[in-house]
Structures are given as C-alpha cells and as structure tokens.
Design a protein around this motif. Structure first.
Motif, PDB file in Angstrom:
ATOM      1  N   TRP A 642      34.215  38.098  33.876  1.00 32.79           N
ATOM      2  CA  TRP A 642      34.288  38.788  35.161  1.00 32.79           C
ATOM      3  C   TRP A 642      35.508  38.313  35.950  1.00 32.79           C
ATOM      4  O   TRP A 642      36.079  37.265  35.685  1.00 32.79           O
ATOM      5  N   ASP A 643      35.877  39.100  36.946  1.00 32.77           N
ATOM      6  CA  ASP A 643      37.057  38.850  37.769  1.00 32.77           C
ATOM      7  C   ASP A 643      36.641  38.046  38.999  1.00 32.77           C
ATOM      8  O   ASP A 643      35.894  38.531  39.852  1.00 32.77           O
ATOM      9  N   ASN A 644      37.118  36.792  39.090  1.00 34.98           N
ATOM     10  CA  ASN A 644      36.817  35.962  40.263  1.00 34.98           C
ATOM     11  C   ASN A 644      37.675  36.327  41.466  1.00 34.98           C
ATOM     12  O   ASN A 644      37.286  36.091  42.612  1.00 34.98           O
ATOM     13  N   THR A 645      38.850  36.893  41.225  1.00 34.82           N
ATOM     14  CA  THR A 645      39.764  37.232  42.319  1.00 34.82           C
ATOM     15  C   THR A 645      39.306  38.491  43.046  1.00 34.82           C
ATOM     16  O   THR A 645      39.352  38.570  44.276  1.00 34.82           O
ATOM     17  N   ASP A 646      38.842  39.479  42.300  1.00 33.44           N
ATOM     18  CA  ASP A 646      38.392  40.742  42.889  1.00 33.44           C
ATOM     19  C   ASP A 646      37.047  41.102  42.263  1.00 33.44           C
ATOM     20  O   ASP A 646      36.970  41.698  41.188  1.00 33.44           O
ATOM     21  N   ARG A 649      35.937  44.722  40.928  1.00 31.08           N
ATOM     22  CA  ARG A 649      36.419  45.340  39.694  1.00 31.08           C
ATOM     23  C   ARG A 649      35.325  45.304  38.628  1.00 31.08           C
ATOM     24  O   ARG A 649      34.530  44.358  38.569  1.00 31.08           O
ATOM     25  N   PRO A 650      35.255  46.298  37.773  1.00 29.82           N
ATOM     26  CA  PRO A 650      34.256  46.293  36.690  1.00 29.82           C
ATOM     27  C   PRO A 650      34.476  45.102  35.756  1.00 29.82           C
ATOM     28  O   PRO A 650      35.613  44.660  35.539  1.00 29.82           O
ATOM     29  N   GLN A 651      33.383  44.584  35.210  1.00 22.36           N
ATOM     30  CA  GLN A 651      33.492  43.473  34.269  1.00 22.36           C
ATOM     31  C   GLN A 651      34.167  43.949  32.987  1.00 22.36           C
ATOM     32  O   GLN A 651      33.762  44.962  32.406  1.00 22.36           O
ATOM     33  N   PRO A 652      35.164  43.218  32.512  1.00 18.51           N
ATOM     34  CA  PRO A 652      35.779  43.590  31.234  1.00 18.51           C
ATOM     35  C   PRO A 652      34.782  43.540  30.079  1.00 18.51           C
ATOM     36  O   PRO A 652      34.842  44.365  29.167  1.00 18.51           O
ATOM     37  N   PRO A 676      39.588  42.828  26.782  1.00 12.70           N
ATOM     38  CA  PRO A 676      40.454  43.943  27.188  1.00 12.70           C
ATOM     39  C   PRO A 676      41.530  43.476  28.175  1.00 12.70           C
ATOM     40  O   PRO A 676      41.478  42.362  28.702  1.00 12.70           O
ATOM     41  N   GLN A 677      42.477  44.345  28.441  1.00 13.25           N
ATOM     42  CA  GLN A 677      43.602  44.026  29.319  1.00 13.25           C
ATOM     43  C   GLN A 677      43.105  43.490  30.667  1.00 13.25           C
ATOM     44  O   GLN A 677      42.251  44.094  31.328  1.00 13.25           O
ATOM     45  N   LEU A 678      43.670  42.342  31.083  1.00  6.90           N
ATOM     46  CA  LEU A 678      43.304  41.709  32.344  1.00  6.90           C
ATOM     47  C   LEU A 678      44.354  41.995  33.412  1.00  6.90           C
ATOM     48  O   LEU A 678      45.475  42.436  33.116  1.00  6.90           O
ATOM     49  N   VAL A 679      44.019  41.710  34.660  1.00  9.27           N
ATOM     50  CA  VAL A 679      44.938  41.911  35.785  1.00  9.27           C
ATOM     51  C   VAL A 679      45.826  40.679  35.908  1.00  9.27           C
ATOM     52  O   VAL A 679      45.319  39.554  36.012  1.00  9.27           O
ATOM     53  N   ASP A 683      42.107  35.315  38.589  1.00 11.18           N
ATOM     54  CA  ASP A 683      41.260  34.267  38.023  1.00 11.18           C
ATOM     55  C   ASP A 683      39.998  34.906  37.450  1.00 11.18           C
ATOM     56  O   ASP A 683      39.404  35.801  38.076  1.00 11.18           O
ATOM     57  N   TYR A 684      39.576  34.403  36.287  1.00  8.22           N
ATOM     58  CA  TYR A 684      38.415  34.975  35.609  1.00  8.22           C
ATOM     59  C   TYR A 684      37.404  33.889  35.251  1.00  8.22           C
ATOM     60  O   TYR A 684      37.759  32.731  35.023  1.00  8.22           O
ATOM     61  N   GLY A 685      36.137  34.277  35.201  1.00  7.08           N
ATOM     62  CA  GLY A 685      35.074  33.418  34.699  1.00  7.08           C
ATOM     63  C   GLY A 685      34.449  34.055  33.476  1.00  7.08           C
ATOM     64  O   GLY A 685      34.449  35.288  33.338  1.00  7.08           O
ATOM     65  N   TRP A 686      33.925  33.230  32.593  1.00  7.28           N
ATOM     66  CA  TRP A 686      33.262  33.775  31.403  1.00  7.28           C
ATOM     67  C   TRP A 686      32.185  32.819  30.918  1.00  7.28           C
ATOM     68  O   TRP A 686      32.180  31.640  31.266  1.00  7.28           O
ATOM     69  N   ARG A 687      31.251  33.332  30.149  1.00  6.11           N
ATOM     70  CA  ARG A 687      30.177  32.528  29.592  1.00  6.11           C
ATOM     71  C   ARG A 687      29.676  33.189  28.314  1.00  6.11           C
ATOM     72  O   ARG A 687      30.068  34.318  27.985  1.00  6.11           O
ATOM     73  N   VAL A 688      28.763  32.505  27.630  1.00  2.70           N
ATOM     74  CA  VAL A 688      28.371  32.956  26.301  1.00  2.70           C
ATOM     75  C   VAL A 688      26.960  32.455  26.002  1.00  2.70           C
ATOM     76  O   VAL A 688      26.507  31.462  26.578  1.00  2.70           O
TER      77      VAL A 688
END
Length: 710
Positions: A642-646, A649-652, A676-679, A683-688
């Motif tokens: 997900w996008d931490n800055t905005d 925006r939809p989650q990639p 997919p293409q990022l902005v 800043d982005y966060g991710w988990r699994v």
C-alpha cells in the motif's frame, strides 16, 4: 567499518555522583513475576540475539576511590575495551549495549578491536549523546564519523561525545532516539531511549540510562515528584519498545526495586529472573559500591566495611531467554586502603593521572549483564536432497537421497547409513530440544533417528524401539558401557508412516519429554547428578554404545533440528504443526528478480526522514521464505502492498486478491511476486502471510521502503 551518527539531541545530565538509588544499595529486592516471553510461540522463526548491557562508568568523575563518581580505569579506555572484547569473544555475543561511553575514546577503537578479533565480521555502532548541566551545545570533532552527535564532550584525556551506545554484529538500517520528558534545570539527566534495526533481524535492539531522583535536590523536588519523574521515564520506555513486535532492551535503570519497572515486566521477559540450569543463580548483583568508608583528610581510605551490592541493570526481551548471567568478576571490588595502596590519595601529586590501581578485571563499578534470547535452531538440516540439504553433515555408509519420498528425504539402510556433523549441536548438561521427521520401515529393528556422541555412549538418543513398537527419547546417566538411561516412552509407533518427533530436556526441571506430531506423549526424570557432557558430533541415523556405532536406523529421516534451549509445549506445536508468518529475516524487497542486493524488511516509518530502504526500480519484487510444518505439502505466500504517502490511491496488491499469491514450493522455499508500477518518491508498506490453501498463518510484521525518484 561503519558508524551511525546520532540524531541531534539537547540533553541534560547529572554526574554519576548525583544519581540516587531508590531504597539504597542493599540486598536485592524480591523479584517480580515476569512473562516467560514469546507469547505467540514463534521465536523459532527469528534470530537469537546474544546481548550484553554494561554501564562502563567510562567518563565518571573522581580521582581517588573515595571520591563520589570514582571510575576504575577512567583514563585507560583501552582497558575497558579489553573487557568488552573479551566478553564478546567468550560468549559469542552479537550485540553490546553500553552506557557512559565516549564516542571516540571507546567506540571507535572498540569497533576496530571486535573486527580484528573476528576477521570478516562487520560491527556497526550507534550513539545517543547526553549533555551535562551548564554545558553548551557542542558538535562532534571534525573528521570523526559521529559528526551529527550532540552532547557533552568527554573530559580530561578522553575524547568524543558522552552517551549511550549500541553495537551490533551486522548492518544497522534504521535508528531512533526518544527523549525523556523530565524537566531541565535540576541536577539530573534528561535521557533518551536509543533503538536500532539490523538488516535481516526481526528483533529491534534498544538501550537506555534512566535517572533516579531523590528529594535531595535542594528546594526543587519532593520525593513524590522524584518518583513521578522516574515513572514517567519508564512509561516512555514502555511506549517505545511496545511498538516493536520483537525487541531486546538493556540498560542501567538505577533502581533495585523491580516493581518500579512495570509495565516492562508485563511486556517482556527479564533475563535474570530464573535459573537456566542447576546451580545457576538468579537476580545476581550488577553494581558494587564501597560501604562504611573512613578516610583521612586527603581522601585516602583508612578502612571500609566491604562492598554493597545491588541489581540495577536489566536485560529484557519479548522472546524470552535461553540463558543469562551477571559477570560479577568484571566489576571493581578492589581493596583501596592506604595500607594496601599508599598512592591512592589526593596527597599524591596531580602529575600522577591514576593514583589508584584497580584489580586486573575491575573494569567498572557495574557488571556486564548478558543473555541469549530464544531463537531459531542451532542446527537445522533439511535432509531433502537439495544442495544445502545436509547442512554440511557428512553422509556415510548406506545413506542416500530419496527425492520422491515425502518431498525429498534421507534414506538410511539400517546397517551403515548415517549423517555426521563436525561437532556437537547441544550442551547435554543444559536444556535443549531435538526434532526430526522419521518413517521407520516395516520389519525394521531398533534404530536411532538422532543422537550426539559421547566417548563411550551417546549423550542423548531419539529412537524407535522395535521390541515394543515405541518411540523413545533417552539420556544416559553416565558416559559408560553400562546401559542405564532415563527415557520418555511413547507407545504405538506406526511403521511405514511419517511421524514428527521432538525430544526436550529441561535441565532446570530435571525432566525429559517426548512429543509426537507436536503433542506431548511421555515424560521422565533426569536428575542433576546424572547430567554429563557429550561433546562428540551430532549424528542422524545411529547412536554410540560401548564406543562403537549402534542401532542404525532403517527408514527415512527429514528436517533434523537442534535447539540450545527447551521449547515449551506451545512452541513445539507452532514448530511441528503450525503455519508461521515470514519474519523480518525471511522477507526482502529486491529491485529486480534475482538481484543479489536487497533493501530487506524495514519495519519502521521513520518520522525524521532517514532512509529506511529505497528500491532500485519502480517495479520491484517482494520476496519471502515460507515453510510448511509438513515437508511434503505445498506452501506459498500472499502479499499486500500500500501507499503510505497517499492513502487514497488504490493498493497495488491486496492480500488474497488477484496478483497477491506467489508460486508454490514444496515444504519450504523462497517465493516472490512482482509489484506493479509505483509512484516515484512515494513511501510504501507491505506485508505477507503463509498459506497452503486451507490454513493461513498470522500476517507478518509490516515492512517499509521508498520508491525511487523518477
């Protein structure tokens, strides 16, 4: 060699002489009840942190031993470095947490010493500076790597910034300092909590030096105010460490009253609250102070009653500990009487820098407190036929690979086949755990799945007993030709069936336990008098009796593992039958698939804008290592980003939806998904999480990174 410069802080500190211990330095207060650690039972997925905390009194005042704030070897920083390096080497530590140190006189040469003692190692240090009352703000010396530090300069012949520090055997990727809120203008510290993140580690590491104030600050503090200031500092520490899923915290807390440290005891395990093997003392002292001193007019000691001891330094961890000790012989307990040391007086000319001579290992008035957190297996062999499957163990005799058996297994012929390590995997005099998957062939005789050689007989054996069709975990009572063992016996061992076996020895409780498929099936007693050290190699496929190989296993073995501590019931269930989330050391963000370098998993969004990992492309790859408890089952990962800055925006990638699932692997392996293409610049966060299509694990810790600029 790398150092992390401390973020600028303007701190106020009192001299050591002004610090007051709550309740005075008397016998240690009764210990509080502490959590055992590892509440989720998943410490086996993380690294073991082998840490020490030590107040070096590296810059305290006082010229002779009777002076307030006297510090042994104050002007001999090389001597203090000697003590730290010796303990790191003796105990194979990978973390040092230090208080009252000088960035240049202590940390720079300490880093060089540690790396020289362990060629190829890479130590990184972070420092948080402090400022004494009345000292103006000063920047670090030009040319020194700690260029961003603020705080008081170390005095006299010592150079650099005074503060607290963390050193790790690894690469720091993030750090932060959180100031206490005690008011300035009093004769006391305003301290900080220094925390760091290490590449590939799930655990964060934090250190602090807490001030404890009494009503002795003239016309400024009541005891109630002093107590509140102490509680406020502890609340700040709890707020910081409570944000980390797993953390190790050490420092000088300046109190022997352990109930004052709540809620830390409720959040974490404190290492020295219990013994870890028979004869191991708990709640050992960490501070030695001269008591009942009489002096002459020049401060020379005429007599003293001895040394008062107290426990004021503490080491906590969310994962709990496998061992802990206070190295009391590394504290100063020297006889400084004039009758013994005639020069230990202010009458000695000031041209003599060190008129008093501490004992050879009297490095500080504090002791180093060190402990080992629970973590992954000390030995872990997949035994699946992969290139790394034997973990360096040597196959011999009738041992071969069976790639089509249960996802790949070690086949043993029951007469000569075995896999032997280069040395021991566990200390059989202390608690440990061994584990493996095994399938015994129908009609097979008695056969040993795992063992560790002594001189004449194995020190432990996990085996199938053909006579009554049972699984057994046994510890011989002596290294002798006589068969005299304490053994836990689980009935109804099924031949031709894959079974997960775990043997546990708890040295403190004096018990042996055997688990089958994650469930405790049998226990036995193994008395303290019957403990002995089997120092030979760890072996899969046989034991040793009367000095020779014996009871060769006829069947198949997979996933042999050994832990240097006794696992609890819930931990064994998690390891043997549970799906666990990928951890920080098993997750990474790569610029392109197959890229050898990685930004890793940075768990923190740094509010000060420090770089916590920047991808090398706008279409990076997320990777994770997943593991199924059953080596024959397929397993894969599901990701989310997900996008931490905005946040609008939809989650990639959304977990559980199209594009979130990785490819499948059998048993365990590293998997990935493309992003997919990022902005640019966001800043982005991710988990699994791990899944087998039927069951899913808990979700991992959040990781963070920054997309590169366009």
């Amino acid at each position: 060699m790398r150092r992390i410069a401390a973020r600028g802080l303007h701190l106020l500190t009192a001299l050591l002489a002004a610090v007051v211990l709550l309740g005075g330095q008397t016998a240690p207060a009764a210990a509080v009840t502490t959590t055992p650690g590892d509440a989720a039972g998943t410490a086996h997925t993380r690294e073991s942190v082998r840490a020490m905390t030590w107040n070096l009194c590296g810059e305290a005042g006082g010229r002779v031993a009777s002076d307030a704030g006297y510090c042994p070897y104050r002007n001999v920083p090389g001597k203090k470095i000697e003590g730290i390096a010796q303990l790191v080497k003796d105990r194979d530590l990978n973390v040092v947490m230090l208080q009252e140190v000088c960035s240049v006189s202590h940390l720079a040469p300490l880093e060089a010493k540690l790396e020289a003692d362990d060629p190829g190692s890479d130590w990184t240090f972070a420092l948080a500076g402090v400022t004494r009352p009345g000292d103006a703000y000063q920047t670090e010396q030009p040319g020194i790597e700690f260029i961003d530090s603020q705080g008081s300069k170390c005095r006299g012949s010592l150079t650099g910034t005074l503060g607290v520090a963390i050193g790790v055997k690894g690469r720091m990727t993030w750090k932060t300092e959180t100031d206490f809120t005690t008011p300035l203008g009093l004769s006391m510290d305003r301290g900080t909590v220094l925390c760091v993140e290490v590449a590939g580690w799930e655990n964060h590491v934090c250190t602090t030096h807490v001030s404890n104030f009494g009503a002795d600050v003239p016309a400024k503090l009541t005891q109630a105010q002093a107590d509140q200031y102490y509680s406020d500092q502890i609340a700040t520490i709890a707020g910081v460490v409570g944000k980390f899923p797993s953390v190790v915290l050490g420092g000088d807390f300046n109190t022997r009253l352990q109930d004052r440290l709540q809620p830390l005891y409720s959040l974490m395990s404190e290492c020295d609250q219990r013994s870890y093997y028979p004869g191991d003392a708990s709640n050992e002292p960490t501070k030695f102070t001269l008591d009942g001193v009489t002096t002459d007019a020049n401060g020379g000691i005429l007599s003293y009653a001895g040394y008062l001891t107290s426990k004021i330094d503490y080491l906590f961890a969310t994962d709990g500990f496998t061992g802990c000790d206070s190295r009391t012989d590394f504290s100063d307990q020297t006889d400084y009487r004039l009758s013994v040391q005639p020069t230990c007086t202010n009458a000695t000319p000031t041209t003599v820098t060190n008129p008093c001579t501490p004992g050879a290992t009297g490095y500080s008035d504090h002791t180093p407190l060190y402990g080992y957190t629970q973590g992954g297996a000390a030995l872990s062999w997949r035994l699946d036929g992969s290139p790394e499957g034997s973990g360096g163990g040597a196959l011999s005799g009738g041992a071969s690979w069976a790639p089509g058996e249960h996802g790949g297994a070690l086949a043993l012929d029951g007469s000569t086949g075995a896999v032997t390590a280069s040395g021991p995997a566990v200390d059989t005099t202390r608690g440990f755990t061994v584990s493996a998957w095994a399938k015994v062939n129908p009609g097979a005789g008695t056969g040993v799945v795992l063992s560790q050689d002594g001189t004449t007989i194995s020190g432990m054996m996990l085996f199938y007993n053909a006579g009554d069709g049972t699984w057994r975990f046994a510890l011989p009572k002596a290294d002798s030709a006589t068969w005299s063992v304490d053994q836990a016996i689980a009935p109804a061992a099924a031949t031709g069936t894959w079974t997960q076996l775990t043997g546990v020895y708890d040295a403190t409780a004096g018990t042996v336990a055997l688990y089958v498929d994650g469930v405790k099936k049998a226990t036995a007693v193994h008395a303290e008098a019957d403990r002995w050290a089997a120092t030979g190699p760890f072996v899969v496929g046989r034991d040793k009796v009367k000095g020779a190989g014996n009871a060769f296993f006829n069947g198949f073995v997979q996933r042999a593992a050994a832990f240097d501590h006794p696992l609890r019931d819930d931990q064994i269930a998690s390891y043997a039958v549970g799906l666990t989330a990928p951890t920080g050391r098993n997750t990474a963000l790569r610029g392109v698939p197959g890229e050898p370098s990685s930004q890793g998993c940075h768990q923190n969004v740094d509010p000060f804008g420090a770089d916590y990992g920047t991808a090398t492309t706008l279409t990076p790859t997320l990777t994770a290592t997943v593991r199924h408890p059953d080596p024959s089952k397929e397993v894969w990962a599901e990701f989310s980003i997900w996008d931490n800055t905005d946040s609008t925006r939809p989650q990639p990638i959304t977990m559980g939806e199209a594009g979130s699932a990785s490819t499948k692997v059998r048993g365990q392996g590293t998997v990935s998904v493309p992003v997919p293409q990022l902005v640019p610049g966001h800043d982005y966060g991710w988990r699994v999480r791990t899944t087998d299509g039927t069951t899913t694990s808990p979700i991992s810790t959040n990781c963070h990174f920054r997309a590169p600029a366009a």
